[in-house]
Write a protein that holds these residues in place. Structure first.
Motif, PDB file in Angstrom:
ATOM      1  N   ALA A 209       0.832  -1.198   0.000  1.00 23.71           N
ATOM      2  CA  ALA A 209       0.000   0.000   0.000  1.00 23.71           C
ATOM      3  C   ALA A 209       0.872   1.255   0.000  1.00 23.71           C
ATOM      4  CB  ALA A 209      -0.929   0.000   1.217  1.00 23.71           C
ATOM      5  N   ALA A 210       1.957   1.241   0.775  1.00 24.78           N
ATOM      6  CA  ALA A 210       2.860   2.391   0.819  1.00 24.78           C
ATOM      7  C   ALA A 210       3.540   2.605  -0.525  1.00 24.78           C
ATOM      8  CB  ALA A 210       3.902   2.194   1.922  1.00 24.78           C
ATOM      9  N   VAL A 211       3.949   1.522  -1.187  1.00 26.67           N
ATOM     10  CA  VAL A 211       4.592   1.631  -2.507  1.00 26.67           C
ATOM     11  C   VAL A 211       3.628   2.254  -3.512  1.00 26.67           C
ATOM     12  CG1 VAL A 211       5.472   0.296  -4.463  1.00 26.67           C
ATOM     13  CG2 VAL A 211       6.226  -0.248  -2.142  1.00 26.67           C
ATOM     14  N   LEU A 212       2.413   1.768  -3.549  1.00 20.05           N
ATOM     15  CA  LEU A 212       1.439   2.274  -4.523  1.00 20.05           C
ATOM     16  C   LEU A 212       1.044   3.715  -4.215  1.00 20.05           C
ATOM     17  CD1 LEU A 212      -0.573  -0.999  -4.886  1.00 20.05           C
ATOM     18  CD2 LEU A 212       0.472   0.240  -6.790  1.00 20.05           C
ATOM     19  N   ASP A 213       0.991   4.066  -2.933  1.00 21.28           N
ATOM     20  CA  ASP A 213       0.690   5.456  -2.574  1.00 21.28           C
ATOM     21  C   ASP A 213       1.767   6.400  -3.093  1.00 21.28           C
ATOM     22  OD1 ASP A 213      -1.622   4.787  -1.292  1.00 21.28           O
ATOM     23  OD2 ASP A 213      -0.827   4.954   0.738  1.00 21.28           O
ATOM     24  N   ALA A 214       3.027   5.961  -3.046  1.00 23.16           N
ATOM     25  CA  ALA A 214       4.147   6.827  -3.418  1.00 23.16           C
ATOM     26  C   ALA A 214       4.433   6.817  -4.914  1.00 23.16           C
ATOM     27  CB  ALA A 214       5.401   6.397  -2.649  1.00 23.16           C
ATOM     28  N   LEU A 215       3.751   5.980  -5.657  1.00 22.13           N
ATOM     29  CA  LEU A 215       4.028   5.843  -7.084  1.00 22.13           C
ATOM     30  C   LEU A 215       3.194   6.853  -7.873  1.00 22.13           C
ATOM     31  CD1 LEU A 215       5.918   3.858  -8.552  1.00 22.13           C
ATOM     32  CD2 LEU A 215       3.906   2.466  -9.062  1.00 22.13           C
ATOM     33  N   PRO A 216       3.820   7.657  -8.733  1.00 21.68           N
ATOM     34  CA  PRO A 216       3.031   8.586  -9.551  1.00 21.68           C
ATOM     35  C   PRO A 216       2.032   7.825 -10.421  1.00 21.68           C
ATOM     36  CG  PRO A 216       5.379   9.084  -9.689  1.00 21.68           C
ATOM     37  CD  PRO A 216       5.258   7.770  -8.982  1.00 21.68           C
ATOM     38  N   PRO A 217       0.885   8.423 -10.739  1.00 21.88           N
ATOM     39  CA  PRO A 217      -0.156   7.716 -11.494  1.00 21.88           C
ATOM     40  C   PRO A 217       0.318   7.180 -12.840  1.00 21.88           C
ATOM     41  CG  PRO A 217      -1.017   9.749 -10.561  1.00 21.88           C
ATOM     42  CD  PRO A 217       0.461   9.778 -10.335  1.00 21.88           C
ATOM     43  N   GLN A 218       1.261   7.889 -13.488  1.00 24.48           N
ATOM     44  CA  GLN A 218       1.701   7.480 -14.826  1.00 24.48           C
ATOM     45  C   GLN A 218       2.837   6.467 -14.796  1.00 24.48           C
ATOM     46  OE1 GLN A 218       2.385  10.296 -13.372  1.00 24.48           O
ATOM     47  NE2 GLN A 218       4.574  10.727 -13.602  1.00 24.48           N
ATOM     48  N   ALA A 219       3.356   6.129 -13.626  1.00 19.89           N
ATOM     49  CA  ALA A 219       4.536   5.264 -13.531  1.00 19.89           C
ATOM     50  C   ALA A 219       4.156   3.793 -13.662  1.00 19.89           C
ATOM     51  CB  ALA A 219       5.253   5.493 -12.210  1.00 19.89           C
ATOM     52  N   ARG A 220       5.062   3.019 -14.272  1.00 23.51           N
ATOM     53  CA  ARG A 220       4.899   1.570 -14.360  1.00 23.51           C
ATOM     54  C   ARG A 220       5.372   0.911 -13.061  1.00 23.51           C
ATOM     55  NH1 ARG A 220       6.460   2.026 -19.922  1.00 23.51           N
ATOM     56  NH2 ARG A 220       5.138   0.782 -21.314  1.00 23.51           N
ATOM     57  N   LEU A 221       4.682  -0.152 -12.664  1.00 22.36           N
ATOM     58  CA  LEU A 221       5.109  -0.979 -11.538  1.00 22.36           C
ATOM     59  C   LEU A 221       5.294  -2.403 -12.036  1.00 22.36           C
ATOM     60  CD1 LEU A 221       5.687  -1.471  -8.538  1.00 22.36           C
ATOM     61  CD2 LEU A 221       3.225  -1.813  -8.200  1.00 22.36           C
ATOM     62  N   ILE A 222       6.487  -2.965 -11.817  1.00 25.47           N
ATOM     63  CA  ILE A 222       6.804  -4.327 -12.243  1.00 25.47           C
ATOM     64  C   ILE A 222       7.196  -5.118 -11.000  1.00 25.47           C
ATOM     65  CG2 ILE A 222       8.318  -5.755 -13.669  1.00 25.47           C
ATOM     66  CD1 ILE A 222       8.787  -3.136 -15.351  1.00 25.47           C
ATOM     67  N   LEU A 223       6.453  -6.184 -10.718  1.00 26.23           N
ATOM     68  CA  LEU A 223       6.716  -7.027  -9.565  1.00 26.23           C
ATOM     69  C   LEU A 223       7.343  -8.337 -10.026  1.00 26.23           C
ATOM     70  CD1 LEU A 223       3.377  -6.608  -7.550  1.00 26.23           C
ATOM     71  CD2 LEU A 223       5.468  -5.260  -7.367  1.00 26.23           C
ATOM     72  N   LEU A 224       8.484  -8.695  -9.417  1.00 29.42           N
ATOM     73  CA  LEU A 224       9.167  -9.952  -9.696  1.00 29.42           C
ATOM     74  C   LEU A 224       9.135 -10.831  -8.462  1.00 29.42           C
ATOM     75  CD1 LEU A 224      12.509  -8.750 -11.371  1.00 29.42           C
ATOM     76  CD2 LEU A 224      10.383  -9.328 -12.513  1.00 29.42           C
ATOM     77  N   GLY A 225       8.985 -12.132  -8.648  1.00 36.00           N
ATOM     78  CA  GLY A 225       9.059 -13.009  -7.493  1.00 36.00           C
ATOM     79  C   GLY A 225       8.511 -14.383  -7.793  1.00 36.00           C
ATOM     80  N   ASP A 226       8.666 -15.246  -6.825  1.00 34.08           N
ATOM     81  CA  ASP A 226       8.191 -16.621  -6.917  1.00 34.08           C
ATOM     82  C   ASP A 226       6.908 -16.728  -6.109  1.00 34.08           C
ATOM     83  OD1 ASP A 226       7.759 -19.339  -6.879  1.00 34.08           O
ATOM     84  OD2 ASP A 226       9.817 -19.880  -6.361  1.00 34.08           O
ATOM     85  N   ARG A 227       5.795 -16.874  -6.764  1.00 31.97           N
ATOM     86  CA  ARG A 227       4.500 -16.896  -6.067  1.00 31.97           C
ATOM     87  C   ARG A 227       4.370 -18.091  -5.126  1.00 31.97           C
ATOM     88  NH1 ARG A 227      -0.091 -19.949  -9.649  1.00 31.97           N
ATOM     89  NH2 ARG A 227       1.164 -21.818  -9.903  1.00 31.97           N
ATOM     90  N   ASP A 228       5.185 -19.146  -5.334  1.00 32.52           N
ATOM     91  CA  ASP A 228       5.081 -20.354  -4.531  1.00 32.52           C
ATOM     92  C   ASP A 228       5.931 -20.312  -3.272  1.00 32.52           C
ATOM     93  OD1 ASP A 228       3.294 -21.745  -6.297  1.00 32.52           O
ATOM     94  OD2 ASP A 228       4.985 -22.005  -7.665  1.00 32.52           O
ATOM     95  N   GLN A 229       6.725 -19.268  -3.098  1.00 32.53           N
ATOM     96  CA  GLN A 229       7.518 -19.143  -1.877  1.00 32.53           C
ATOM     97  C   GLN A 229       6.631 -18.776  -0.701  1.00 32.53           C
ATOM     98  OE1 GLN A 229      11.011 -16.747  -1.719  1.00 32.53           O
ATOM     99  NE2 GLN A 229      11.803 -17.474  -3.669  1.00 32.53           N
ATOM    100  N   LEU A 230       7.229 -18.827   0.482  1.00 27.60           N
ATOM    101  CA  LEU A 230       6.538 -18.375   1.683  1.00 27.60           C
ATOM    102  C   LEU A 230       6.019 -16.957   1.510  1.00 27.60           C
ATOM    103  CD1 LEU A 230       8.951 -19.634   4.465  1.00 27.60           C
ATOM    104  CD2 LEU A 230       6.538 -20.238   4.277  1.00 27.60           C
ATOM    105  N   ALA A 231       4.837 -16.708   2.059  1.00 25.65           N
ATOM    106  CA  ALA A 231       4.302 -15.355   2.042  1.00 25.65           C
ATOM    107  C   ALA A 231       5.069 -14.493   3.034  1.00 25.65           C
ATOM    108  CB  ALA A 231       2.818 -15.379   2.400  1.00 25.65           C
ATOM    109  N   SER A 232       4.810 -13.197   3.002  1.00 32.45           N
ATOM    110  CA  SER A 232       5.485 -12.261   3.890  1.00 32.45           C
ATOM    111  C   SER A 232       5.231 -12.620   5.350  1.00 32.45           C
ATOM    112  CB  SER A 232       4.980 -10.839   3.627  1.00 32.45           C
ATOM    113  OG  SER A 232       3.574 -10.782   3.820  1.00 32.45           O
ATOM    114  N   VAL A 233       6.164 -12.217   6.222  1.00 30.81           N
ATOM    115  CA  VAL A 233       5.993 -12.465   7.649  1.00 30.81           C
ATOM    116  C   VAL A 233       4.803 -11.673   8.178  1.00 30.81           C
ATOM    117  CG1 VAL A 233       7.066 -12.242   9.920  1.00 30.81           C
ATOM    118  CG2 VAL A 233       8.443 -12.961   7.958  1.00 30.81           C
ATOM    119  N   GLU A 234       4.664 -10.442   7.735  1.00 30.03           N
ATOM    120  CA  GLU A 234       3.540  -9.613   8.144  1.00 30.03           C
ATOM    121  C   GLU A 234       2.292  -9.989   7.337  1.00 30.03           C
ATOM    122  OE1 GLU A 234       3.875  -7.722  10.712  1.00 30.03           O
ATOM    123  OE2 GLU A 234       6.022  -8.074  10.852  1.00 30.03           O
ATOM    124  N   ALA A 235       1.183  -9.328   7.633  1.00 29.76           N
ATOM    125  CA  ALA A 235      -0.104  -9.731   7.071  1.00 29.76           C
ATOM    126  C   ALA A 235      -0.155  -9.538   5.556  1.00 29.76           C
ATOM    127  CB  ALA A 235      -1.228  -8.934   7.737  1.00 29.76           C
TER     128      ALA A 235
END
Length: 655
Positions: free
Chosen positions: A289-315
């Motif tokens: 949520a903090a990342v998306l709040d700080a991202l300008p509306p016209q900016a691209r967001l690219i997420l990399l990762g392994d969806r099958d790994q452990l989820a984040s420690v936090e919620a």
């Protein structure tokens, strides 16, 4: 049941460790806010708080029976919930968040703490606004995609090319895949493509930022990016416009000590056109949520990762939810037609009638370059991910060259040979190595006392590299197979072998991990350092902790530009722990030549398929699995599920 009886029941639940003290306090807070609150609401408030502690952003009211079974609640305690319709209360808002001051929000059969309801809504809105963008026509991409991703003979679909095309087309993209599938290579080529097309029309390049959740993940991406940029087939002007510096998300956003707020937000957005976030499986709902709040509306967001790994420690499990249908593709006919025109990839086998807008922004890389077809590690990871117990057993029993299974609990296993030399039984010198390797290198390659600073810098850097060849991973922190006990046991073993001079306090050779961010030192949670005896400013030897310096992940002073390590006095490290062993969670974003994964017998709840898969895939060349058949079966039978409404919110955006 009366309110007092309910509160007494919650006190008993806390005594049984079914609730935390925080959960009980929250239920009492709700009771104080609404003197007329029904007893059932107090129980639900405590459960919602407890779910947050377990990583769930909400309490799913349709899954209370499963929750009661998972946490072993006495059945009568939940009977009240099955017969009660939740009443209207000033402490509980509706799906629109009204009343705004209510601390609980009931939305679609899910009960949230308001703060996490806000996070989920903000993440869904931030992504949804980028699902409508279509920036580049296929014709503009075809030549560049073909050049960057030549088609191997007999392959109708080049998935890195598909991922690159979809990411170039839109303002949001998810690129997921297992270890060695080429996520970093793909994104570097994507950045080269975007800069090439942009510089043809503009004099100034795109402003690109690279980030990762932890210092360790940032350091690893930093090294990978540098190698891939050097190999990139683009003009020198384009290559120079691709950054090699990787920041932690906390540093990118401007984290403030003792505050949940960041310097960068919607009022003070990042100066960026493209943001790449690696190891996105580790990013929790609040951070996203903090990342998306700080991202300008016209900016691209690219997420990399392994969806099958452990989820984040936090919620939250943001990447897992965004990529939940990635293996199926779920593309529309229009997307399939566009991909064929843009790159020549025929994805008609992945077209689905129920395709959603989000699916058109997600690509899964499917071929591992780290694990060849005969790799025991690669095959074991795939079998675990699929929950194929028969295949897992066959692979473990086959005693392949890169996988060793010690079918025993840690209590009954003589792990000293494993810790010392990397194997339970002796192997050739080219085989896996344990901690003896770096400790003997420490002693044999120590520079002379009057050697220059560069010699000590090189020595410290080489020792950190040697230490990172082998790592013990644990599923839990406590108990006989936990991090705390194994770190003590390993130190005792090394002391008995004469490899270290002490087994407690600060001693030379002690590896430590930072357990929190320390911005004054430029050290991040997860950074690993080595305790070494080095000359001080007066020339006298004293103990320092040497941490690797990664360009772009730490603050530098001009005189440190050529330094390989940062040396810190132990007394300045307020929150560092010995790290012969670390949890699987802490290991995410890392890889080791040899990984020893130790499973407990008495903590079946934490043993999940995702934990086993993540631990296995930290190994690059050799894996030693220490655990009983029962522990492995527990892990295969349990999948991590995070209750959340994010996927449902985004699924409403249809084509």
């Amino acid at each position: 049941m009366s309110r007092d009886a309910m509160l007494a029941m919650l006190v008993e639940a806390a005594a049984r460790h079914l609730l935390r003290s925080l959960d009980l306090a929250f239920a009492r807070f709700i009771a104080d806010c609404d003197p007329h609150a029904e007893p059932a609401l107090l129980l639900l408030a405590a459960l919602t708080s407890r779910q947050l502690g377990d990583g769930h952003p909400c309490l799913d009211l349709h899954a209370l029976d499963a929750l009661a079974a998972e946490q072993a609640w006495p059945a009568p305690w939940f009977e009240l919930l099955s017969t009660t319709v939740l009443p209207v209360s000033p402490v509980m808002a509706n799906a629109d968040g009204v009343p705004a001051e209510a601390p609980l929000v009931l939305d679609g059969g899910r009960l949230y703490l308001r703060r996490y309801w806000n996070y989920e809504c903000r993440v869904a809105a931030g992504i949804a606004t980028r699902l409508t963008e279509s920036m580049l026509p296929a014709e503009e991409l075809h030549e560049e995609l073909q050049r960057l991703f030549p088609t191997p003979a007999g392959e109708p679909v080049v998935w890195p090319r598909v991922a690159c095309g979809l990411a170039a087309r839109g303002a949001f993209s998810v690129i997921t895949g297992g270890p060695g599938t080429g996520k970093t290579t793909t994104v570097v080529r994507l950045l080269g493509l975007l800069q090439t097309l942009h510089l043809r029309q503009q004099a100034t390049p795109l402003r690109i930022r690279l980030a990762a959740p932890t210092g360790k993940a940032a350091a690893r991406l930093n090294a990978s990016i540098a190698r891939q940029i050097a190999l990139l087939d683009v003009e020198e002007q384009v290559r120079a416009a691709i950054p090699m510096q990787v920041e932690t998300l906390h540093r990118l956003l401007g984290a403030r000590p003792d505050s949940r707020r960041y310097a960068r937000d919607s009022r003070h957005p990042l100066h960026v056109d493209v943001l790449v976030v690696d190891e996105a499986s580790m990013v929790d709902l609040e951070m996203m949520a903090a990342v998306l709040d700080a991202l300008p509306p016209q900016a691209r967001l690219i997420l990399l990762g392994d969806r099958d790994q452990l989820a984040s420690v936090e919620a939250g499990a943001v990447l897992g939810e965004l990529g939940r249908r990635a293996d199926q593709g779920c593309y529309s006919q229009a997307t399939a037609k566009w991909l064929l025109a843009a790159g020549g990839d025929d994805v008609t086998g992945f077209v689905r009638e129920d395709a959603q807008a989000l699916d058109q922004h997600v690509a899964m890389l499917r071929s591992s370059h780290r694990f060849h077809a005969a790799s025991g590690i690669g095959q074991l990871a795939a079998a675990v991910n699929a929950g194929n117990g028969a295949a897992v057993n066959a692979l473990l029993d086959s005693a392949s060259g890169d996988v060793t299974w010690v079918a025993s609990s840690v209590n009954a296993t003589p792990i000293a040979p494993l810790v010392m030399d990397g194997q339970i039984v002796p192997v050739d010198t080219d085989g896996p190595q344990g901690f003896r390797h770096y400790l003997e290198q420490l002693r044999l390659q120590r520079p002379a006392l009057d050697a220059d600073d560069a010699s000590y810098q090189s020595w410290a850097h080489d020792l950190l590299e040697a230490f990172n060849r082998f790592q013990v991973l644990c599923a839990v922190r406590h108990g006989p197979a936990g991090v705390e006990q194994l770190n003590r046991d390993i130190a005792t073993m090394l002391l008995s072998a004469g490899l270290i001079e002490a087994d407690r306090g600060w001693y030379e050779g002690r590896p430590v991990m930072m357990m929190r961010n320390d911005y004054s030192l430029g050290l991040m949670n997860g950074d690993v350092g080595m305790t070494l005896r080095m000359p001080g400013a007066d020339g006298e030897p004293r103990l320092y902790v040497a941490f690797p310096i990664t360009r772009g992940t730490s603050s530098h002073t001009p005189q440190m530009d050529d330094a390989l390590v940062r040396c810190v006095l132990p007394s300045r490290l307020g929150d560092a722990e010995t790290v012969y062993a670390m949890t699987v969670h802490k290991s995410q974003g890392s890889e080791f030549e040899h990984t020893a994964l130790v499973l407990p017998e008495d903590s079946p709840v934490v043993l999940t398929r995702e934990l086993l898969y993540t631990g296995i895939t930290r190994a690059r060349r050799w894996l030693t699995l220490v655990g009983t058949q029962t522990a492995i079966e527990h892990a295969l039978a349990q999948r991590t599920r995070r209750y959340s409404g994010l996927a449902q919110r985004l699924s409403s955006h249809v084509l």
